[in-house]
Design an enzyme around this catalytic site. Sequence first.
Site, PDB file in Angstrom:
ATOM      1  N   GLU A 253       1.277  53.635  -4.514  1.00 60.49           N
ATOM      2  CA  GLU A 253       2.448  52.955  -5.045  1.00 60.49           C
ATOM      3  C   GLU A 253       3.628  53.923  -5.199  1.00 60.49           C
ATOM      4  O   GLU A 253       3.500  54.994  -5.792  1.00 60.49           O
ATOM      5  CB  GLU A 253       2.096  52.302  -6.394  1.00 60.49           C
ATOM      6  N   THR A 298       5.654  46.254  -1.684  1.00 62.89           N
ATOM      7  CA  THR A 298       4.244  46.586  -1.417  1.00 62.89           C
ATOM      8  C   THR A 298       3.650  45.669  -0.349  1.00 62.89           C
ATOM      9  O   THR A 298       2.942  46.122   0.548  1.00 62.89           O
ATOM     10  CB  THR A 298       3.392  46.404  -2.693  1.00 62.89           C
ATOM     11  N   HIS A 413       4.207  52.868 -10.647  1.00 63.46           N
ATOM     12  CA  HIS A 413       5.215  51.824 -10.386  1.00 63.46           C
ATOM     13  C   HIS A 413       6.365  51.987 -11.354  1.00 63.46           C
ATOM     14  O   HIS A 413       6.163  52.347 -12.515  1.00 63.46           O
ATOM     15  CB  HIS A 413       4.576  50.438 -10.532  1.00 63.46           C
ATOM     16  N   ASP A 472       3.850  53.390  -0.249  1.00 63.54           N
ATOM     17  CA  ASP A 472       4.201  52.042   0.228  1.00 63.54           C
ATOM     18  C   ASP A 472       5.705  51.847   0.435  1.00 63.54           C
ATOM     19  O   ASP A 472       6.136  51.105   1.304  1.00 63.54           O
ATOM     20  CB  ASP A 472       3.589  50.940  -0.646  1.00 63.54           C
TER      21      ASP A 472
HETATM   22  C1  GP9 Z   1       2.003  44.166  -7.616  1.00 67.78           C
HETATM   23  C2  GP9 Z   1       2.251  45.355  -6.783  1.00 67.78           C
HETATM   24  C3  GP9 Z   1       3.582  46.006  -7.073  1.00 67.78           C
HETATM   25  O1  GP9 Z   1       0.860  43.438  -7.264  1.00 67.78           O
HETATM   26  O2  GP9 Z   1       2.062  45.086  -5.464  1.00 67.78           O
HETATM   27  O3  GP9 Z   1       4.614  45.349  -6.494  1.00 67.78           O
HETATM   28  P1  GP9 Z   1       5.951  46.007  -5.868  1.00 67.78           P
HETATM   29  O4  GP9 Z   1       7.028  45.693  -6.845  1.00 67.78           O
HETATM   30  O5  GP9 Z   1       5.778  47.476  -5.691  1.00 67.78           O
HETATM   31  O6  GP9 Z   1       6.082  45.321  -4.590  1.00 67.78           O
HETATM   32 MN    MN Z   2       4.867  48.866  -4.361  1.00 66.17          MN
END
Ligand code: GP9
Ligand code: MN
Length: 646
Positions: A253, A298, A413, A472
């Site tokens: 992430e 993501t 995140h 990602d």
């Molecule tokens: C939530 C994760 C995070 O399930 O995929 O989301 P993002 O904001 O990074 O797309």
């Molecule tokens: Mn993400």
Amino acid sequence: MKTFLQRNGLRLFAAATILLWIKTYAAYLIEFKLGISNVIQVILLFINPLSSSLFFLGFALLFKRRGRKIALIGIHFLMSSLLYANIVYYRFFNDFITVPTLMQAKVNGGQLGDSVFSLMSPFDIFYFADTILLIILAMKLRKADEKAEKKPFKVIMAASIVVFLLNLGAAEIDRPELLSRTFDRNYLVKYLGAYNFTVYDIIQNTKSNSQRVFANSNDITEVENYMKATYDEPNPDYFGKAKGMNVVYISLESLQDFIINYKIDGKEVTPFLNSLVNEDSETLYFDHFYHQTGQGKTSDAEFMMDNSLYPLSQGSVFVNNAQNTYQSAPAILKQDGYTSAAFHGNYKTFWNRNEMFKAIGYDKFFDADYYDMSEGKTKNYGMKDKPFFKESMPLLTGLKQPFYSKFITLSNHFPFQMDSGDTEFPAGNFDDAVVDNYFQSAHYMDEAIEQFFTDLKKSGLYDNTVIVMYGDHYGISENHNKALEKVTGKEMTDYNNADMQQVPLFIHVPGIEGKTVSKYSGDVDVAPTLLHLLGKDTKNYLMSGSDILSKEHREVIPFRNGDFVSPEYYKIDGNCYAAPSGEPAVDSTKCENYSEQAKKELEVSDQIVNSDLLRFYNPPGFKKINPAEYDYTHPDKKNEEQQTKK
Ligand code: GP9
Ligand code: MN
């Protein structure tokens, strides 16, 4: 007020509106887990049924007298039924009804079966009690309303639009880009309401369906010719080096490449990942790898990893095109006996994963239902990475081998805050809380990955598994450029900003000779690279990417907005720069050629996705995915259902 309502024949209308409004609000509180976390959200939740109540019931005002009464009761009943249908659906699926799920009613109906009745309770009559009350009122108000002649339709419509815009404005403050990104149905309902959500969903589906409807099998020819002409031969030194091995993908992430080998107070932020770059003899590390995600963040990266097609220029392909036919890596590998599984410690509705994973062909999807989501173990969007990987291990070792799996981490995140006790690592000191926190959460993620590697080794899987890890998308946006300049010691020019879109990519292959690969590459290139390592030629599949290990690898890397980077030139915001100096290019004609190429790549991919062209394409040996064959319901939930059926 009373006379105003009476004079305009609005008394019954006012009653219907208030009843529907209050009932919907009560249903939000009683039936749905919408996760209300601040005062704005409480207010929004309360206000949001009003605009749609005014709007839809408002249509009854086009009628006079008796017609108006019947229309009011009818619309009130229909809206109550929609609400109730959502309630019953939610009790089982923890999700809201959408057009595609209605289209697939056979499937979902099949899953629900007879137990639909077991999801209903006698108390549910409450959800229609107000319609009955309305009928009684209509009879009582007979005389007064029959006198009504005016049609204040326009006023009510205008009022509903004003309320809706206020609602949308407040939602935008609390959750920017809610409509364009549409990440989660729960969020849309929380912010805009259950009825508005249905309207929004219908509009979205009509939009994506219209392009699909007009496409036909001839459209595939041009696309096929282009993709076959740009196919790059696999490199014999790598082809099949991982034949028969398991695959573990890890979505890191928000991890950007600048963090690799970066130090805070003399301490490495990501010592474990660094050790893979600097010491590990079996890891390929790609240091010129760019994310190509759009608004689907993501999920866009996941889409590219599995399909080697570009995500949408607007919105999320997971949300808008989950009904398409795909020829994804997990589906392709089924021919070779692979099972596939996705692991994510968040609720399945996020990014519509529960629907999209079926279209992609994931055999299993372990979502929040499979994890201990109690307080100390979760943060922000879901599971913290360490308990996530720990609890995933038994699920992973339980899979039939060979498997193709992916793990979507969450701890690193935005806004990157950690709970006390989760990390000892020092925060940065760049006068920007988001940037300062980033180093701590990235360090935590690094530790979680190390723990996962150790567990993979203990389980014996490590020696027979290819591990692909990728950042990602960016974690720190341009809004933090001031702090980023201090972090990197570079001026954040447009050129340098493009380079900040580099994310790390690692491919660990047992038995391979590790090295750093400096070819320019992007998300869409990973699937062909991996498939070729597994000994699966991609020449019969329609993929946008180019095997990074191929000697012919294409190094013009488009971003989703049409800009591109390449070893010689970058095009950013329409300006051409020479690489690596970052100076404006003297001769920009090359940029134009590359730009055409980048645009063409995006265009061809968009044609496939928007028109759902893969439904017309039959690669030899490929078995088409039937989403109806997949069901990710937790076994306990299924047992519950069985019990109630008995
Ligand atoms: C939530 C994760 C995070 O399930 O995929 O989301 P993002 O904001 O990074 O797309
Ligand atoms: Mn993400």
